[in-house]
Motif scaffolding. Structure first.
Motif, PDB file in Angstrom:
ATOM      1  N   GLU B  48       0.925  -9.175  14.801  1.00 22.65           N
ATOM      2  CA  GLU B  48      -0.122  -9.782  13.957  1.00 22.65           C
ATOM      3  C   GLU B  48      -1.053 -10.690  14.779  1.00 22.65           C
ATOM      4  O   GLU B  48      -2.239 -10.797  14.476  1.00 22.65           O
TER       5      GLU B  48
ATOM      6  N   CYS C  41      -6.891   0.157  10.823  1.00 27.34           N
ATOM      7  CA  CYS C  41      -5.464  -0.180  10.680  1.00 27.34           C
ATOM      8  C   CYS C  41      -5.164  -1.555  11.279  1.00 27.34           C
ATOM      9  O   CYS C  41      -4.395  -2.335  10.731  1.00 27.34           O
ATOM     10  N   GLU C  44      -5.803  -4.365   8.904  1.00 26.86           N
ATOM     11  CA  GLU C  44      -5.121  -4.373   7.607  1.00 26.86           C
ATOM     12  C   GLU C  44      -4.067  -5.486   7.548  1.00 26.86           C
ATOM     13  O   GLU C  44      -3.472  -5.846   8.560  1.00 26.86           O
ATOM     14  N   ALA C  45      -3.827  -5.960   6.325  1.00 26.90           N
ATOM     15  CA  ALA C  45      -2.815  -7.006   6.122  1.00 26.90           C
ATOM     16  C   ALA C  45      -1.426  -6.507   6.525  1.00 26.90           C
ATOM     17  O   ALA C  45      -0.595  -7.270   7.024  1.00 26.90           O
ATOM     18  N   ASP C  46      -1.193  -5.209   6.333  1.00 28.35           N
ATOM     19  CA  ASP C  46       0.131  -4.648   6.657  1.00 28.35           C
ATOM     20  C   ASP C  46       0.163  -4.017   8.046  1.00 28.35           C
ATOM     21  O   ASP C  46       0.771  -2.965   8.243  1.00 28.35           O
ATOM     22  N   GLU C  48       1.801  -4.548  10.589  1.00 32.34           N
ATOM     23  CA  GLU C  48       3.156  -4.268  11.114  1.00 32.34           C
ATOM     24  C   GLU C  48       3.630  -2.868  10.746  1.00 32.34           C
ATOM     25  O   GLU C  48       4.353  -2.229  11.516  1.00 32.34           O
ATOM     26  N   ASP C  49       3.224  -2.406   9.578  1.00 33.13           N
ATOM     27  CA  ASP C  49       3.635  -1.066   9.133  1.00 33.13           C
ATOM     28  C   ASP C  49       2.686   0.024   9.653  1.00 33.13           C
ATOM     29  O   ASP C  49       2.932   1.218   9.426  1.00 33.13           O
ATOM     30  N   MET C  50       1.599  -0.384  10.278  1.00 33.56           N
ATOM     31  CA  MET C  50       0.594   0.579  10.731  1.00 33.56           C
ATOM     32  C   MET C  50       0.657   0.836  12.234  1.00 33.56           C
ATOM     33  O   MET C  50      -0.176   1.576  12.777  1.00 33.56           O
ATOM     34  N   ARG C  51       1.617   0.250  12.927  1.00 36.72           N
ATOM     35  CA  ARG C  51       1.700   0.412  14.389  1.00 36.72           C
ATOM     36  C   ARG C  51       1.723   1.876  14.810  1.00 36.72           C
ATOM     37  O   ARG C  51       1.017   2.274  15.723  1.00 36.72           O
ATOM     38  N   HIS C 103      -0.105   7.071   4.457  1.00 33.10           N
ATOM     39  CA  HIS C 103      -0.801   5.832   4.081  1.00 33.10           C
ATOM     40  C   HIS C 103      -2.065   6.116   3.285  1.00 33.10           C
ATOM     41  O   HIS C 103      -2.831   5.200   2.979  1.00 33.10           O
ATOM     42  N   HIS C 106      -3.012   4.119  -0.019  1.00 29.63           N
ATOM     43  CA  HIS C 106      -3.474   2.726  -0.033  1.00 29.63           C
ATOM     44  C   HIS C 106      -4.516   2.405   1.035  1.00 29.63           C
ATOM     45  O   HIS C 106      -5.083   1.313   1.023  1.00 29.63           O
ATOM     46  N   HIS C 107      -4.760   3.316   1.958  1.00 29.73           N
ATOM     47  CA  HIS C 107      -5.813   3.069   2.960  1.00 29.73           C
ATOM     48  C   HIS C 107      -6.755   4.275   3.007  1.00 29.73           C
ATOM     49  O   HIS C 107      -6.393   5.342   3.531  1.00 29.73           O
TER      50      HIS C 107
END
Lengths: 132, 132, 132, 132
Positions: B48, C41, C44-46, C48-51, C103, C106-107
């Motif tokens: 992050e 990506c 995005e707020a997430d 960590e899940d988009m790596r 994804h 939501h994206h």
């Protein structure tokens, strides 16, 4: 040395890091050799005979540059992509190395490029063996 | 050494070949450092906090790769293109080097990348001085 | 249309020019979709899940860009290089398309990228069939 | 349209998204036009007269490809890098467009490439105006 240190600094380095680093270095170097050789061929008096060399140089430069980039990434590696790209790189370096070798006697840039192509093909083959 | 030999093998080498070869080598090297650093950042626990670093790495890698290619060509050189590209490269390496330097204490790949960025910015500045 | 016209203007166009042009267009487009998706990506707020998505995007962008360049050249074509590169491109687009599809709900950038990956994989497969 | 949709899907889109998307599309397209034109020039009977065209094509292709990539990223944008790269892109497209225009009467690929160069130079200039 430097490329190896960078790959080793990844939080989860790939196995075969030494072969990986050698392939990245050889591919980067070959990409530059091919770009410079294509450019030098264009300025030669016998440019008509160097067309095929320019063309194989340009393709080899592009494949080597992509290979160096993709192999520099160890997060979420895509092994089948890496393998197919290495096969493409060996094929490009072999074709370009053979073409340049034919002009190595009269064009020093072709001799240097053929050398870089051979080194890159060897490094990619060595990596392919452990990835297969 | 190798890049310099290749540029010298051109039938009509550019002036300032030593500065040109140094910039090509530094830009190629920096492009690899940035690609590897972006990839390593993506796998760090503090991803992050590394978003900006990944982004500057990617842009710096692209600008350095293009710079290395364009400067490798001595046939029909476009001096205004080379100059603007060198300005872009210095700006990218400065921004990326500053960003990476902030993480150099806890991420070795950022320390190595900051070093490569500084070297590339210096080599591009030295070449810009003689081209201006 | 435009790419097809350019390839047709070559003094000795390759066979299967329509499939070639379709693959070049799809690869160029996919390269841009992947570059933009990786960048989105990262913000995005997430994240960590988009790596994994960022990583596959970057590799897919590089392979697609190299494929578009190599297939744009019809002088002295290297068929084994083209084939291996197309295999790499199908593999990269499949992996990246699958990842992005997860994804897509939501994206929106992932949905658009998955679409571009599917189109590129299809265009490369169609070309591979006639080259094999 | 597609590039614009992708850039708009970023969680924090840049201002001037329409000009940005137009520049990305024009640069991608010009990069392909230049790659194909260089390759076609190499196969022309008058290759000796096309050396400068091949060389400017190759440099223009590299600068346009880097520009398309960098402008596709809206996370942590580096405005001074974007500006310098746009200046380089305008210079490359102007030089390449001028060169290709000289051969447009007898080589259709040069005519098509000159058109793509003009469009890209215009799109980059329009973006530069709002970034300055």
């Amino acid at each position: 040395m430097t490329v190896a240190a960078r790959l080793a600094a990844h939080p989860a380095p790939a196995p075969h890091a030494d072969l990986l680093a050698a392939a990245v270095e050889a591919a980067l170097d070959c990409s530059q050799a091919c770009t410079a050789c294509a450019d030098a061929c264009l300025s030669e008096a016998d440019v008509e005979d160097m067309r095929r060399c320019v063309s194989t140089d340009l393709t080899c430069a592009d494949v080597c540059a992509a290979t160096a980039r993709v192999l520099s990434r160890q997060s979420a590696p895509l092994e089948d992509v890496a393998r197919a790209l290495l096969v493409a790189c060996v094929a490009a370096c072999s074709a370009c190395g053979d073409e340049c070798a034919q002009h190595a006697g009269h064009h020093e840039h072709c001799r240097l490029c053929a050398e870089a192509c051979r080194r890159c093909a060897d490094a990619c083959r060595a990596l392919l063996e452990v990835l297969a």
